[in-house]
Write a protein that holds these residues in place. Structure first.
Motif, PDB file in Angstrom:
ATOM      1  N   GLU A 221       2.960  -4.455  -9.184  1.00  0.00           N
ATOM      2  CA  GLU A 221       2.080  -4.351  -8.019  1.00  0.00           C
ATOM      3  C   GLU A 221       2.105  -2.937  -7.445  1.00  0.00           C
ATOM      4  O   GLU A 221       1.067  -2.402  -7.040  1.00  0.00           O
ATOM      5  CB  GLU A 221       2.528  -5.368  -6.953  1.00  0.00           C
TER       6      GLU A 221
ATOM      7  N   GLU B  39      -0.088  -0.768  -9.572  1.00  0.00           N
ATOM      8  CA  GLU B  39      -1.519  -1.005  -9.295  1.00  0.00           C
ATOM      9  C   GLU B  39      -1.937  -0.334  -7.987  1.00  0.00           C
ATOM     10  O   GLU B  39      -3.002   0.282  -7.903  1.00  0.00           O
ATOM     11  CB  GLU B  39      -1.790  -2.502  -9.216  1.00  0.00           C
ATOM     12  N   LEU B  40      -1.079  -0.467  -6.954  1.00  0.00           N
ATOM     13  CA  LEU B  40      -1.405   0.130  -5.648  1.00  0.00           C
ATOM     14  C   LEU B  40      -1.439   1.653  -5.722  1.00  0.00           C
ATOM     15  O   LEU B  40      -2.287   2.297  -5.094  1.00  0.00           O
ATOM     16  CB  LEU B  40      -0.393  -0.323  -4.591  1.00  0.00           C
ATOM     17  N   LYS B  41      -0.519   2.232  -6.514  1.00  0.00           N
ATOM     18  CA  LYS B  41      -0.524   3.696  -6.668  1.00  0.00           C
ATOM     19  C   LYS B  41      -1.797   4.166  -7.351  1.00  0.00           C
ATOM     20  O   LYS B  41      -2.393   5.180  -6.961  1.00  0.00           O
ATOM     21  CB  LYS B  41       0.706   4.134  -7.483  1.00  0.00           C
ATOM     22  N   ALA B  42      -2.225   3.402  -8.362  1.00  0.00           N
ATOM     23  CA  ALA B  42      -3.470   3.756  -9.059  1.00  0.00           C
ATOM     24  C   ALA B  42      -4.662   3.653  -8.109  1.00  0.00           C
ATOM     25  O   ALA B  42      -5.554   4.507  -8.099  1.00  0.00           O
ATOM     26  CB  ALA B  42      -3.672   2.832 -10.257  1.00  0.00           C
ATOM     27  N   GLU B  43      -4.647   2.601  -7.263  1.00  0.00           N
ATOM     28  CA  GLU B  43      -5.725   2.420  -6.289  1.00  0.00           C
ATOM     29  C   GLU B  43      -5.737   3.567  -5.283  1.00  0.00           C
ATOM     30  O   GLU B  43      -6.797   4.107  -4.938  1.00  0.00           O
ATOM     31  CB  GLU B  43      -5.515   1.082  -5.561  1.00  0.00           C
ATOM     32  N   CYS B  44      -4.537   3.961  -4.817  1.00  0.00           N
ATOM     33  CA  CYS B  44      -4.427   5.078  -3.862  1.00  0.00           C
ATOM     34  C   CYS B  44      -4.933   6.379  -4.481  1.00  0.00           C
ATOM     35  O   CYS B  44      -5.605   7.173  -3.811  1.00  0.00           O
ATOM     36  CB  CYS B  44      -2.982   5.252  -3.402  1.00  0.00           C
ATOM     37  N   SER B  45      -4.602   6.590  -5.763  1.00  0.00           N
ATOM     38  CA  SER B  45      -5.069   7.804  -6.443  1.00  0.00           C
ATOM     39  C   SER B  45      -6.593   7.849  -6.485  1.00  0.00           C
ATOM     40  O   SER B  45      -7.203   8.902  -6.275  1.00  0.00           O
ATOM     41  CB  SER B  45      -4.524   7.852  -7.878  1.00  0.00           C
ATOM     42  N   GLY B  46      -7.203   6.695  -6.746  1.00  0.00           N
ATOM     43  CA  GLY B  46      -8.663   6.612  -6.761  1.00  0.00           C
ATOM     44  C   GLY B  46      -9.261   6.951  -5.399  1.00  0.00           C
ATOM     45  O   GLY B  46     -10.246   7.695  -5.305  1.00  0.00           O
ATOM     46  N   TYR B  47      -8.635   6.421  -4.328  1.00  0.00           N
ATOM     47  CA  TYR B  47      -9.125   6.717  -2.978  1.00  0.00           C
ATOM     48  C   TYR B  47      -8.962   8.205  -2.642  1.00  0.00           C
ATOM     49  O   TYR B  47      -9.833   8.818  -2.025  1.00  0.00           O
ATOM     50  CB  TYR B  47      -8.391   5.867  -1.943  1.00  0.00           C
TER      51      TYR B  47
END
Length: 198
Positions: free
Chosen positions: A110, A113-121
Motif C-alpha cells: 500500500e 502504491e501511495l508513493k506512486a500516486e504521490c509522484s503522479g500528483y
C-alpha cells in the motif's frame, strides 16, 4: 453417584446413561431399585418421585475447619476462573484486532502504491506550475461576464421566438409539432440542449 455425591432422580440417571450406553428407562429404574434394596445406594420418596443418593456412611466426617478450607479453596478457584476468563476475552479481542489488521507485506504494498500516486500528483503540479498559458484573474472574470451576457441573450431570444410561434399557432390549423417541421425550426429540446443558469 459416589464420585459426584449428589442426589439423582431415575430420570437424571436415565439421561446420563442414555447418552453413553443407550439403556431404556425401565431398565434404569429397575437397576436403581435393586441397588437401593442391596444397600449400595440410598433412596427417598418425595410425592411420587424417588431420589437416589450415595450412602453417606461411607464418607468420613468433615469438620468445620475442613469445610471452611474447602469454601476458601472454592472461592479462590472461582476467582481464578473469573480472572482467566477475563484474560481469555482480552486475548480474543486482541486476536480479532490483529487478524483484521494489514500484514507487513500488505502495508508495504500500500505504501508503494501511495508513493506512486504521490509522484503522479507531484508531476501534475510541476507541469501546472511550469505552464506559460495561465489565465489571469481579469481574463477569467471577463469570460464569466461574457458568458452571462450570452446566456441572457439566449433566454431573451428563446422567449421572443416562443411568443411569435404562440401567436402564429393561434390561427394555425395543425399542431405545434407539425408547424415546426413545416417551417424547419429546431428547438433546444430537439437538440437536447438546456439553457445554462446565469
Amino acid at each position: 453417584m459416589n464420585e459426584k455425591n449428589r442426589p439423582y432422580s431415575s430420570q437424571d440417571v436415565f439421561c446420563n446413561l442414555q447418552k453413553q450406553h443407550g439403556l431404556g428407562k425401565t431398565a434404569v429404574v429397575k437397576a436403581m431399585d435393586l441397588l437401593a434394596l442391596e444397600g449400595k445406594i440410598k433412596e427417598k420418596s418425595y410425592n411420587k418421585q424417588k431420589i437416589y443418593f450415595a450412602d453417606q456412611s461411607q464418607f468420613k466426617d468433615v469438620d468445620d475447619v475442613e469445610l471452611k478450607a474447602m469454601d476458601a479453596q472454592i472461592s479462590q478457584l472461582s476467582a481464578d476462573v473469573q480472572s482467566i476468563t477475563q484474560s481469555c476475552r482480552q486475548l480474543d479481542a486482541e486476536l480479532k484486532e490483529l487478524n483484521s489488521a494489514l500484514t507487513t507485506e500488505e502495508v508495504m504494498s500500500e505504501i508503494k502504491e501511495l508513493k506512486a500516486e504521490c509522484s503522479g500528483y507531484r508531476a501534475r503540479v510541476e507541469k501546472i506550475k511550469s505552464a506559460t498559458n495561465h489565465v489571469t484573474p481579469e481574463e477569467r472574470e471577463k469570460v464569466y461576464t461574457d458568458r452571462n451576457v450570452y446566456v441572457k441573450e439566449w433566454k431573451k431570444r428563446k422567449r421572443l421566438a416562443s411568443d411569435m410561434m404562440d401567436s402564429i399557432l393561434e390561427g394555425y390549423p395543425k399542431s405545434k409539432k407539425q408547424f415546426l417541421e413545416e417551417v424547419g425550426v429546431e428547438t433546444d429540446e430537439d437538440c437536447k440542449v438546456v439553457v445554462p443558469s446565469t
